[in-house]
Write a protein that holds these residues in place. Structure first.
Motif, mmCIF file in Angstrom:
data_model
loop_
_atom_site.group_PDB
_atom_site.id
_atom_site.type_symbol
_atom_site.label_atom_id
_atom_site.label_comp_id
_atom_site.label_asym_id
_atom_site.label_seq_id
_atom_site.Cartn_x
_atom_site.Cartn_y
_atom_site.Cartn_z
ATOM 1 N N ALA A 57 1.474 -13.526 19.469
ATOM 2 C CA ALA A 57 1.128 -11.895 19.402
ATOM 3 C C ALA A 57 -0.137 -12.036 17.949
ATOM 4 C CB ALA A 57 1.973 -11.385 18.733
ATOM 5 N N ASP A 58 -1.288 -11.638 18.106
ATOM 6 C CA ASP A 58 -2.427 -11.398 16.996
ATOM 7 C C ASP A 58 -2.026 -11.302 16.045
ATOM 8 O OD1 ASP A 58 -4.633 -12.389 15.733
ATOM 9 O OD2 ASP A 58 -6.459 -10.778 17.028
ATOM 10 N N GLU A 59 -1.312 -10.137 15.096
ATOM 11 C CA GLU A 59 -0.917 -9.418 13.815
ATOM 12 C C GLU A 59 -0.358 -10.191 12.773
ATOM 13 O OE1 GLU A 59 1.810 -7.170 17.443
ATOM 14 O OE2 GLU A 59 3.121 -8.411 16.443
ATOM 15 N N PRO A 60 -1.227 -10.836 12.648
ATOM 16 C CA PRO A 60 -0.658 -12.040 11.668
ATOM 17 C C PRO A 60 0.141 -11.254 10.434
ATOM 18 C CG PRO A 60 -3.009 -12.175 11.520
ATOM 19 C CD PRO A 60 -2.982 -10.908 12.645
ATOM 20 N N THR A 61 -0.523 -9.754 10.059
ATOM 21 C CA THR A 61 0.188 -9.360 8.952
ATOM 22 C C THR A 61 1.156 -8.363 8.799
ATOM 23 O OG1 THR A 61 -1.703 -7.958 8.000
ATOM 24 C CG2 THR A 61 -1.501 -10.052 7.532
ATOM 25 N N LEU A 62 0.647 -7.239 9.874
ATOM 26 C CA LEU A 62 1.327 -6.500 10.841
ATOM 27 C C LEU A 62 2.693 -6.232 9.946
ATOM 28 C CD1 LEU A 62 1.721 -3.659 12.138
ATOM 29 C CD2 LEU A 62 2.214 -5.389 14.307
ATOM 30 N N TRP A 63 3.670 -6.962 10.220
ATOM 31 C CA TRP A 63 5.358 -7.336 9.702
ATOM 32 C C TRP A 63 5.409 -6.634 8.317
ATOM 33 C CZ3 TRP A 63 7.778 -4.798 13.685
ATOM 34 C CH2 TRP A 63 7.007 -5.147 14.633
ATOM 35 N N ARG A 64 4.793 -7.810 7.653
ATOM 36 C CA ARG A 64 4.954 -7.723 6.707
ATOM 37 C C ARG A 64 4.204 -6.395 5.653
ATOM 38 N NH1 ARG A 64 1.994 -12.658 3.946
ATOM 39 N NH2 ARG A 64 0.099 -11.580 4.622
ATOM 40 N N ASP A 65 3.388 -6.068 6.702
ATOM 41 C CA ASP A 65 2.869 -4.428 6.015
ATOM 42 C C ASP A 65 3.389 -3.734 6.445
ATOM 43 O OD1 ASP A 65 0.022 -5.983 5.525
ATOM 44 O OD2 ASP A 65 -0.123 -5.675 7.418
ATOM 45 N N GLN A 66 4.933 -3.867 6.958
ATOM 46 C CA GLN A 66 5.317 -3.105 7.430
ATOM 47 C C GLN A 66 6.200 -2.927 5.983
ATOM 48 O OE1 GLN A 66 6.119 -0.269 9.821
ATOM 49 N NE2 GLN A 66 3.615 -1.122 10.757
ATOM 50 N N MET A 67 6.763 -4.270 5.799
ATOM 51 C CA MET A 67 8.116 -4.243 5.053
ATOM 52 C C MET A 67 7.034 -3.693 3.114
ATOM 53 S SD MET A 67 10.595 -5.680 3.876
ATOM 54 C CE MET A 67 11.066 -5.841 2.079
ATOM 55 N N ASP A 68 5.815 -3.850 3.379
ATOM 56 C CA ASP A 68 5.758 -3.516 1.891
ATOM 57 C C ASP A 68 5.654 -2.142 1.607
ATOM 58 O OD1 ASP A 68 4.741 -6.272 1.286
ATOM 59 O OD2 ASP A 68 2.430 -6.217 1.660
ATOM 60 N N ALA A 69 4.988 -1.504 3.494
ATOM 61 C CA ALA A 69 5.572 0.238 3.269
ATOM 62 C C ALA A 69 6.362 0.904 2.623
ATOM 63 C CB ALA A 69 4.434 0.780 4.569
ATOM 64 N N LEU A 70 7.764 -0.229 3.078
ATOM 65 C CA LEU A 70 8.574 0.305 3.642
ATOM 66 C C LEU A 70 9.439 0.607 2.223
ATOM 67 C CD1 LEU A 70 12.237 -1.029 5.387
ATOM 68 C CD2 LEU A 70 11.787 -1.068 2.956
ATOM 69 N N VAL A 71 8.943 -0.996 1.062
ATOM 70 C CA VAL A 71 9.236 -0.485 0.015
ATOM 71 C C VAL A 71 8.692 0.149 -1.220
ATOM 72 C CG1 VAL A 71 9.152 -2.189 -2.063
ATOM 73 C CG2 VAL A 71 9.931 -3.704 0.109
ATOM 74 N N ALA A 72 7.072 0.202 -0.590
ATOM 75 C CA ALA A 72 6.591 1.287 -1.419
ATOM 76 C C ALA A 72 6.544 3.013 -0.894
ATOM 77 C CB ALA A 72 5.523 1.576 -0.604
ATOM 78 N N ALA A 73 7.490 2.631 0.223
ATOM 79 C CA ALA A 73 8.102 4.616 0.449
ATOM 80 C C ALA A 73 9.583 4.328 -0.248
ATOM 81 C CB ALA A 73 8.575 4.659 1.543
ATOM 82 N N GLU A 74 10.278 4.269 -0.871
ATOM 83 C CA GLU A 74 11.377 3.489 -1.422
ATOM 84 C C GLU A 74 11.229 4.069 -2.464
ATOM 85 O OE1 GLU A 74 14.980 3.679 -0.680
ATOM 86 O OE2 GLU A 74 13.712 4.924 1.697
ATOM 87 N N ALA A 75 10.437 3.407 -2.995
ATOM 88 C CA ALA A 75 10.298 3.043 -4.056
ATOM 89 C C ALA A 75 11.589 2.201 -5.473
ATOM 90 C CB ALA A 75 9.395 4.310 -5.451
ATOM 91 N N PRO A 76 11.968 1.796 -4.582
ATOM 92 C CA PRO A 76 12.880 1.417 -5.525
ATOM 93 C C PRO A 76 13.297 0.599 -6.855
ATOM 94 C CG PRO A 76 12.462 -1.135 -4.259
ATOM 95 C CD PRO A 76 11.438 0.643 -3.922
ATOM 96 N N SER A 77 14.440 0.167 -7.237
ATOM 97 C CA SER A 77 14.441 -0.107 -8.351
ATOM 98 C C SER A 77 14.010 -1.765 -8.680
ATOM 99 C CB SER A 77 16.136 -0.275 -9.533
ATOM 100 O OG SER A 77 16.873 -1.239 -8.558
ATOM 101 N N PRO A 78 13.756 -2.446 -9.851
ATOM 102 C CA PRO A 78 14.020 -4.052 -9.050
ATOM 103 C C PRO A 78 14.511 -4.950 -8.460
ATOM 104 C CG PRO A 78 12.910 -2.795 -11.568
ATOM 105 C CD PRO A 78 13.793 -2.099 -10.783
ATOM 106 N N GLU A 79 16.287 -4.452 -9.118
ATOM 107 C CA GLU A 79 17.497 -4.995 -8.042
ATOM 108 C C GLU A 79 17.212 -4.784 -7.154
ATOM 109 O OE1 GLU A 79 17.637 -2.892 -11.297
ATOM 110 O OE2 GLU A 79 17.779 -4.332 -12.442
ATOM 111 N N ARG A 80 16.859 -3.649 -6.709
ATOM 112 C CA ARG A 80 16.683 -3.388 -5.233
ATOM 113 C C ARG A 80 15.860 -3.636 -4.116
ATOM 114 N NH1 ARG A 80 16.315 2.583 -2.804
ATOM 115 N NH2 ARG A 80 16.930 2.520 -1.182
#
Length: 130
Positions: A57-80
């Motif tokens: 698959a030619d998507e070198p950062t797609l899934w990491r970008d999805q993870m970044d979006a998940l973390v940004a949407a949650e705005a979790p505490s540092p521990e979380r």
């Protein structure tokens, strides 16, 4: 039956991966009720970040970008945040230790993870969406 010593590390790695996948990450007190699902989704995203490009698959950062979006949407505490990122990284590393090329098992894992990740995302949004 006698195992060759060169196979022993691989068998041990496979066993440890199975054990790691069987032990779900735990949510801490005060976390949202969907925390276990987010931790599992983080794990899935880490696996897909490794496996999809490995299988062409030619998507070198797609899934990491999805993870970044998940973390940004949650705005979790540092521990979380650390728990979510740890699950992503652990899953990525586990698959990197086992797969050097795309195999039928890797393709099956991709299909299952895409399906499970879609289901988890839909369930979280339906049950807990704002």
């Amino acid at each position: 039956m006698r195992l060759e010593y060169s196979l022993l590390p691989r068998l041990l790695a496979i066993g440890l991966l199975g054990l790691a996948c069987a032990l779900p990450a735990r949510a801490a007190d005060g976390d949202p009720p969907y925390e276990a699902s987010l931790l599992r989704l983080s794990e899935i995203l880490g696996a897909l970040h490794y496996l999809r490009p490995l299988c062409g698959a030619d998507e070198p950062t797609l899934w990491r970008d999805q993870m970044d979006a998940l973390v940004a949407a949650e705005a979790p505490s540092p521990e979380r945040r650390a728990r979510l990122v740890t699950e992503f990284n652990r899953s990525y590393s586990s698959f990197a230790a086992l797969y050097r090329s795309c195999t039928p098992a890797a393709t099956t894992a991709i299909e299952r993870y895409v399906s499970e990740g879609s289901r988890l995302t839909r369930d979280i949004a339906t049950r807990y969406g704002r």
